[in-house]
Design a protein around this motif. Structure first.
Motif, PDB file in Angstrom:
ATOM      1  N   GLY A 166       7.139  -2.173 -16.308  1.00  5.67           N
ATOM      2  CA  GLY A 166       6.197  -1.071 -16.440  1.00  5.67           C
ATOM      3  C   GLY A 166       4.822  -1.502 -16.918  1.00  5.67           C
ATOM      4  N   ILE A 167       4.369  -2.671 -16.480  1.00  2.04           N
ATOM      5  CA  ILE A 167       3.089  -3.229 -16.934  1.00  2.04           C
ATOM      6  C   ILE A 167       2.009  -2.958 -15.891  1.00  2.04           C
ATOM      7  N   THR A 168       0.863  -2.490 -16.343  1.00  4.30           N
ATOM      8  CA  THR A 168      -0.217  -2.138 -15.426  1.00  4.30           C
ATOM      9  C   THR A 168      -1.057  -3.354 -15.055  1.00  4.30           C
ATOM     10  N   ARG A 169      -1.808  -3.175 -13.990  1.00  2.00           N
ATOM     11  CA  ARG A 169      -2.733  -4.227 -13.538  1.00  2.00           C
ATOM     12  C   ARG A 169      -3.771  -4.514 -14.618  1.00  2.00           C
ATOM     13  N   GLY A 170      -4.242  -3.474 -15.289  1.00  2.00           N
ATOM     14  CA  GLY A 170      -5.242  -3.660 -16.326  1.00  2.00           C
ATOM     15  C   GLY A 170      -4.739  -4.493 -17.488  1.00  2.00           C
ATOM     16  N   THR A 171      -3.469  -4.306 -17.866  1.00  2.00           N
ATOM     17  CA  THR A 171      -2.887  -5.096 -18.954  1.00  2.00           C
ATOM     18  C   THR A 171      -2.852  -6.571 -18.593  1.00  2.00           C
ATOM     19  N   GLU A 199       0.823  -1.207   0.000  1.00  2.00           N
ATOM     20  CA  GLU A 199       0.000   0.000   0.000  1.00  2.00           C
ATOM     21  C   GLU A 199       0.858   1.258   0.000  1.00  2.00           C
ATOM     22  N   LEU A 200       1.943   1.247   0.765  1.00  2.00           N
ATOM     23  CA  LEU A 200       2.835   2.403   0.804  1.00  2.00           C
ATOM     24  C   LEU A 200       3.497   2.633  -0.554  1.00  2.00           C
ATOM     25  N   VAL A 201       3.891   1.556  -1.226  1.00  2.00           N
ATOM     26  CA  VAL A 201       4.487   1.694  -2.556  1.00  2.00           C
ATOM     27  C   VAL A 201       3.483   2.323  -3.520  1.00  2.00           C
ATOM     28  N   LEU A 202       2.231   1.886  -3.439  1.00  2.00           N
ATOM     29  CA  LEU A 202       1.183   2.438  -4.296  1.00  2.00           C
ATOM     30  C   LEU A 202       1.022   3.935  -4.042  1.00  2.00           C
ATOM     31  N   PRO A 236      -6.511  -0.587  -5.731  1.00  2.00           N
ATOM     32  CA  PRO A 236      -5.735  -0.575  -6.974  1.00  2.00           C
ATOM     33  C   PRO A 236      -6.639  -0.622  -8.182  1.00  2.00           C
ATOM     34  N   GLY A 237      -6.400   0.269  -9.148  1.00  2.00           N
ATOM     35  CA  GLY A 237      -7.191   0.307 -10.356  1.00  2.00           C
ATOM     36  C   GLY A 237      -6.430  -0.256 -11.529  1.00  2.00           C
ATOM     37  N   PRO A 238      -7.033  -0.279 -12.715  1.00  2.00           N
ATOM     38  CA  PRO A 238      -6.374  -0.860 -13.886  1.00  2.00           C
ATOM     39  C   PRO A 238      -5.119  -0.114 -14.312  1.00  2.00           C
TER      40      PRO A 238
END
Length: 506
Positions: free
Chosen positions: A455-460, A411-414, A444-446
């Motif tokens: 550098g890949i997002t959660r949505g990907t 959570e802190l990293v986010l 956390p969102g997409p």
């Protein structure tokens, strides 16, 4: 570069075949297919590119070699790329634009890319010369080192790891988790003390609970019995007996070729913001060997520490930047070149079974400082192996240390990467690692970065899972997520399990 009127494809030679070079080749393949470029890659090792970050996992048998490979030499050759493995470069002949190999052959170039990476540091110890290492002593940098450590573990030898950084700790943990007897030797009060502060002592205690013997002291030499390692000597006369010594004392950028051909170097090979070697027209450098520092005295980005960070993520970003730039120059198709990557604060992550730590940003701020706008919150629970430090400026998180609290750390990293303010009650974040968990302060969102290396997002990743990827390996192949340090594997696996659990219930 050759004159624009010259016939034939542009000859691009890449020296080094590690993860960063493999990423660059992905961008160059279409140029080779189109006939715009002729690409030669020179790799010193007999293996094509693989993920060095996971070498310790390979050594202990946790990860197969096939899972860490990042390139297929045969497939690249079939697409027209000249792949030369086991090729040792003797020197670069800049006036004649040739790379000379130690077997007498030469490779001509129009564009030369140095992706030579870094080399492990050999500590000054009595008994270790500048030549080859004695039997039983190894680094943990390549697959040959992995095989040496694997043989030592198979022989049930006592493993001594010298170096209390991330690499040394992860090597010690990997060996200990597979049942080996391990001693970790470090300087200072505790491993990672320089970046974790008091949290390092909590980490040291957690390492001891895994069965690792943690020893602080200054190493002075190695003892050899019949030419083989048998002990590590410390100041004060103590000797740690063992059957294998793993040297994990850091790395340095490889600049030997650059120095020999009079390129500008400092900690690394000096390049401008286009990654071109300073004062050259036809040589570039990327990855661990490249140091971005232009000649412009007013450049803020080059005013501070510009030494290579030694992280895979920035190297991949540089490969993307250079690959897109080459494509834009060598084809008539409009290609939007990547922006030069920002030099972000390094995020250091240690994850193992039962031991985890994360740190980022400014971490040495004094909790009792009266500096306006600065606030530092520290929480320590040595008995349960937990430590947290949060540094804020005007409420915004600018530094963090978290040991033994994985959910709080995540959570802190986010919050850190988003530049968000912390909740007024800092202790609310600590409840994330309580028995009942608690809800994340920021869901956390997409668009949230899941894999920081690539550098890949959660949505990907979610899109790949919805498209049918059912394992971490399949997600990695489709998106590159998880191909770096492996720290996001658990989160990728959780998304896969969540998706298929919902599908099964519907």
């Amino acid at each position: 570069m050759r004159d624009s009127s010259a016939a034939g494809p542009e000859r691009i030679v890449i020296v080094g075949f590690g993860p960063v070079a493999a990423r660059l080749l992905e961008h160059l393949e279409p140029l080779v297919t189109a006939g715009s470029a002729a690409v030669t890659v020179l790799g010193q090792e007999p293996e094509p590119a693989y993920n060095r970050v996971l070498v310790a996992d390979v050594a202990v048998g946790r990860t197969p070699v096939t899972a860490v490979r990042l390139a297929d030499a045969a497939a690249l050759a079939a697409r027209g790329i000249d792949v030369r493995l086991g090729a040792r470069v003797a020197r670069v002949d800049r006036p004649f634009r040739r790379v000379l190999l130690d077997d007498g052959r030469a490779v001509d170039y129009d564009r030369l890319v140095l992706a030579t990476g870094s080399r492990p540091v050999l500590p000054r110890l009595t008994g270790l010369g500048a030549g080859s290492l004695p039997a039983g002593v190894t680094f943990l940098r390549d697959l040959a080192d992995a095989r040496a450590l694997s043989a030592a573990m198979a022989a049930e030898q006592h493993i001594v790891v010298l170096g209390g950084g991330i690499l040394g700790i992860e090597a010690a943990l990997a060996a200990a988790e597979e049942g080996a007897r391990v001693t970790l030797v470090h300087t200072g009060r505790a491993p990672l003390e320089r970046i974790l502060g008091d949290g390092a002592r909590v980490l040291g205690a957690a390492l001891a609970r895994t069965g690792i013997t943690v020893v602080g002291g200054v190493s002075t030499g190695v003892t050899l019995t019949r030419g083989r390692f048998s002990g590590l000597s410390l100041e004060g006369g103590t000797t740690i007996e063992g059957g294998a010594l793993v040297l994990a004392c850091g790395v340095r950028p490889r600049t030997e070729l650059a120095d020999a051909c009079d390129l500008n170097t400092a900690a690394g090979i000096l390049v401008d913001h286009d990654l071109r070697a300073l004062d050259t027209l036809d040589i570039w450098a990327i990855g661990d060997c490249a140091e971005v520092r232009c000649w412009e005295p007013s450049c803020d980005a080059c005013a501070g520490n510009t030494a290579p960070q030694g992280l895979i993520g920035p190297g991949w970003q540089q490969a993307d930047q250079l690959g897109l730039a080459f494509a834009a120059e060598l084809t008539n198709e409009p290609v939007s070149a990547a922006c030069p990557p920002d030099r972000r604060e390094a995020l250091l992550l240690l994850k193992a079974r039962g031991v985890d730590a994360v740190t980022a940003g400014e971490t040495d701020a004094d909790p009792w400082s009266v500096e306006p706008g600065l606030a530092v919150a520290v929480w320590t629970d040595p008995g349960h192996g937990r430590y947290a430090k949060m540094v804020t400026r005007d409420g915004v998180l600018t530094g963090l240390v978290c040991v033994g609290m994985p959910r709080t750390g995540a959570e802190l990293v986010l919050l850190f990467e988003r530049g968000d303010e912390l909740p007024a009650d800092r202790s609310s974040l600590l409840r994330l690692d309580s028995v009942d968990g608690g809800a994340p302060a920021v869901p956390p969102g997409p668009d949230t970065t899941l894999c920081r290396c690539a550098g890949i997002t959660r949505g990907t990743v979610e899109d790949a899972v919805h498209a049918g990827c059912a394992s971490v390996r399949e997600v990695s192949a489709a998106t590159r997520a998880g191909t770096g340090c492996g720290g996001c594997h658990d989160e990728v696996r959780a998304l896969i399990e969540q998706h298929y659990a919902v599908a099964a219930a519907s």
